[in-house]
Scaffold this motif. Structure first.
Motif, PDB file in Angstrom:
ATOM      1  N   TYR A 403      18.134   6.055 -19.839  1.00 27.28           N
ATOM      2  CA  TYR A 403      19.571   5.932 -21.271  1.00 27.28           C
ATOM      3  C   TYR A 403      19.470   4.363 -21.483  1.00 27.28           C
ATOM      4  O   TYR A 403      19.153   4.909 -22.795  1.00 27.28           O
ATOM      5  N   LEU A 404      18.668   3.794 -21.041  1.00 30.23           N
ATOM      6  CA  LEU A 404      18.282   2.060 -22.054  1.00 30.23           C
ATOM      7  C   LEU A 404      17.121   2.441 -21.925  1.00 30.23           C
ATOM      8  O   LEU A 404      16.159   2.731 -21.322  1.00 30.23           O
ATOM      9  N   PRO A 405      16.877   1.337 -23.623  1.00 29.87           N
ATOM     10  CA  PRO A 405      16.032   1.051 -23.364  1.00 29.87           C
ATOM     11  C   PRO A 405      14.509   0.337 -22.455  1.00 29.87           C
ATOM     12  O   PRO A 405      14.901  -0.218 -21.508  1.00 29.87           O
ATOM     13  N   LYS A 406      14.012   0.369 -22.763  1.00 27.67           N
ATOM     14  CA  LYS A 406      12.963  -0.427 -21.146  1.00 27.67           C
ATOM     15  C   LYS A 406      12.940  -1.292 -20.893  1.00 27.67           C
ATOM     16  O   LYS A 406      12.151  -1.187 -19.415  1.00 27.67           O
ATOM     17  N   ASP A 407      12.682  -2.180 -22.131  1.00 27.40           N
ATOM     18  CA  ASP A 407      13.217  -3.550 -21.214  1.00 27.40           C
ATOM     19  C   ASP A 407      14.723  -4.056 -21.135  1.00 27.40           C
ATOM     20  O   ASP A 407      13.983  -5.421 -21.218  1.00 27.40           O
ATOM     21  N   ALA A 408      15.013  -2.923 -21.327  1.00 26.88           N
ATOM     22  CA  ALA A 408      16.461  -3.474 -20.483  1.00 26.88           C
ATOM     23  C   ALA A 408      16.124  -3.786 -18.799  1.00 26.88           C
ATOM     24  O   ALA A 408      15.448  -3.371 -18.026  1.00 26.88           O
ATOM     25  N   GLN A 409      16.693  -4.685 -18.866  1.00 31.34           N
ATOM     26  CA  GLN A 409      16.529  -5.169 -17.269  1.00 31.34           C
ATOM     27  C   GLN A 409      17.647  -5.255 -16.338  1.00 31.34           C
ATOM     28  O   GLN A 409      18.665  -5.553 -16.631  1.00 31.34           O
ATOM     29  N   VAL A 410      17.884  -5.012 -14.648  1.00 29.85           N
ATOM     30  CA  VAL A 410      18.963  -5.441 -14.382  1.00 29.85           C
ATOM     31  C   VAL A 410      18.587  -6.366 -13.226  1.00 29.85           C
ATOM     32  O   VAL A 410      17.553  -6.820 -12.648  1.00 29.85           O
ATOM     33  N   GLY A 411      19.827  -7.450 -12.900  1.00 28.40           N
ATOM     34  CA  GLY A 411      19.455  -8.082 -11.702  1.00 28.40           C
ATOM     35  C   GLY A 411      20.638  -7.824 -10.782  1.00 28.40           C
ATOM     36  O   GLY A 411      21.684  -7.641 -11.132  1.00 28.40           O
ATOM     37  N   GLY A 412      20.281  -9.027  -9.622  1.00 29.79           N
ATOM     38  CA  GLY A 412      21.125  -8.220  -8.514  1.00 29.79           C
ATOM     39  C   GLY A 412      21.178  -7.364  -7.531  1.00 29.79           C
ATOM     40  O   GLY A 412      23.342  -7.444  -7.350  1.00 29.79           O
ATOM     41  N   THR A 413      20.373  -6.423  -7.677  1.00 31.27           N
ATOM     42  CA  THR A 413      20.470  -4.767  -6.968  1.00 31.27           C
ATOM     43  C   THR A 413      20.945  -5.069  -5.808  1.00 31.27           C
ATOM     44  O   THR A 413      21.166  -4.025  -4.988  1.00 31.27           O
TER      45      THR A 413
END
Length: 505
Positions: A403-413
């Motif tokens: 659902y988020l744009p491709k350049d969205a990033q997720v940290g601390g997973t």
């Protein structure tokens, strides 16, 4: 004749009328109607005048004598006490004027100046990614109820205060559990049970820092911990973090540094796990500085894909690490139980400080937890919670990709119960606007910028970042909430950025 009408909330009778007589005479003394040293009617005459029993009037007089408003002596009528001539009116004004000079302590002034972070908004939203919250349905209700009932029905010789360090049964159970689960090497005597990790941090601040000291703090980091340390008057030396946690190559060399606060197992909030080389470098730095290391292991039990990393304390050969643990993430933050594992030399003074603060933590809950740990129920519960939260984490990562744009990033997973969502196409100044828009749409997300030290120079412009806790949500709620966030971000991009190429979401 005295006009007497019992107020509506004081019905005529021994209690209501006696209270009314007491308040009437007291107000007359305060406003000068009955001046200092003036006699008051005898109990017999006032009772007859008011139409109440003499016992009622006597009770009111006795109360006024006990509080110093009336004075009596053998063979003389009761009189108004002389100091009341200069008394301040007893009925407070509806609007109180501030005193000409403040009477706060230095600690109070510092708290007043720094302000406290606002609590998360209490109004419910449909999908709340509140970090630190856990699901009510995940609490081990049946096991807790059985153990609690057993402890409740156990006969005690007497009910009295217990030792400030905590119930022996819980400390012994914790010593064995921490050795198995977190690699800690300690005796039960080194464990101090407290009211959650926040009290542990407060004790460290008050016992280890002076106003002319400095402390090192992760930037960004847990704001409530930083406020505790700052309230002592000590200077905060912000140390930057990266994808691996605290950057030990940039630790300050200030000679007055007495303490460093660190979250090595899952840096809060960015999520880095401190590698062994940095752990060793941190301990070497602490030895050179003669500083304490406060290790906050707030969610170290939750690591995904591999065994949880042992605590920093497990490689501390000099007794410099103060370990903080909590039951808030595995059980409930409402339980308000945590613990410290202290170097032996600090045990006596921390016990004394705990005793002065609140005597001890709730005993019944400590014994219930001890029972759950000893029976193995607690570790089974933690394993189950690890599996449940791994499912939630996977759902969150899937929803971000969907659902988020491709350049969205997720940290601390890799560990913990929250992640940080970075939106590189937005500035950190846009966080407040997006948070408000999301809340209006029924989604709670939380900005990361509030956790950065305001006076620390930014290495590079910060993008917008949001902390997303997932431990209190279902998989379906996570997906629906992030779909709404994705729609808001797409709308934002459509208004303020060049058109997005088809298929970019």
């Amino acid at each position: 004749m005295v006009q007497f009408k019992p107020p509506a909330d004081h019905p005529r009778g021994a209690t209501g009328a006696g209270r009314s007589i007491y308040e009437l005479l007291r107000s007359q003394m305060a406003d000068g109607t009955r001046p200092a040293d003036a006699p008051v009617p005898s109990t017999r005459s006032l009772a007859a005048e008011l139409g109440v029993s003499r016992t009622t009037v006597t009770a009111a007089y006795e109360q006024l004598v006990a509080e110093g408003y009336l004075v009596t002596s053998a063979g003389r009528v009761a009189r108004v006490a002389k100091p009341l001539a200069a008394a301040v009116p007893l009925h407070l004004p509806t609007q109180r004027n501030a005193p000409s000079e403040s009477t706060l302590s230095d600690f109070g002034y510092r708290l007043q100046a720094m302000g406290m972070p606002a609590l998360p908004q209490t109004e419910a939203v449909r999908f709340d990614f509140l970090y630190g919250a856990v699901a009510y349905r995940d609490f081990p209700t049946l096991a807790w109820r059985r153990a609690y009932k057993t402890e409740l029905l156990s006969v005690q010789q007497r009910l009295y205060y217990t030792a400030p360090e905590g119930d022996a049964s819980l400390r012994v159970a914790l010593q064995a559990y921490l050795r198995r689960a977190r690699g800690l090497i300690c005796d039960a005597e080194q464990i101090l049970v407290v009211h959650g990790s926040q009290q542990a941090i407060d004790l460290c601040a008050r016992l280890l820092l002076n106003a002319d000291d400095a402390f090192v703090f992760e930037d960004p980091g847990y704001l409530m911990a930083r406020r505790c340390f700052e309230a002592t008057g000590a200077t905060c030396l912000a140390a930057p973090v990266d994808a691996q946690g605290l950057d030990t190559s940039r630790l300050p060399q200030d000679k007055n540094t007495r303490l460093v606060y660190v979250t090595p197992s899952h840096q809060f909030p960015l999520g880095g796990v401190l590698p062994i080389t940095r752990r060793q470098a941190l301990l070497q730095w602490a030895r050179r500085q003669n500083a304490w290391v406060v290790e906050d292991d707030y969610d170290g039990e939750f690591r995904y894909g591999q065994r949880p990393i042992d605590a920093l304390q497990s490689i501390d050969g000099e007794g410099r690490v103060i370990y903080i643990g909590t039951f808030s993430k595995a059980m409930s933050p409402q339980l308000r139980l945590g613990y410290l594992v202290l170097p032996p030399e600090l045990v006596p003074v921390f016990r004394q400080a705990k005793r002065l603060t609140d005597r001890h933590a709730p005993v019944m809950e400590q014994r219930v937890l001890a029972s759950l740990i000893e029976s193995g129920s607690y570790e089974r519960h933690v394993r189950r919670m690890r599996r449940e939260n791994e499912r939630r984490r996977a759902a969150l990562l899937d929803a971000v990709g969907r659902y988020l744009p491709k350049d969205a990033q997720v940290g601390g997973t890799a560990a913990g119960l929250h992640v940080v969502l970075w939106l590189p196409f937005l500035s950190f100044k846009d966080e407040t606007t997006l948070v408000a828009a999301a809340r209006q749409a029924g989604v709670g997300i939380y900005p990361v910028s509030t956790l950065f030290a305001k006076d620390a120079p930014a290495v590079q412009p910060r993008p917008a970042g949001f902390i997303l806790g997932y431990a209190s949500l279902t998989v379906a709620q996570i997906q629906q909430g992030l779909q709404i966030v994705g729609d808001l971000v797409a709308h934002w991009q459509g208004r303020f950025m060049p058109a997005i190429a088809p298929g970019s979401r």
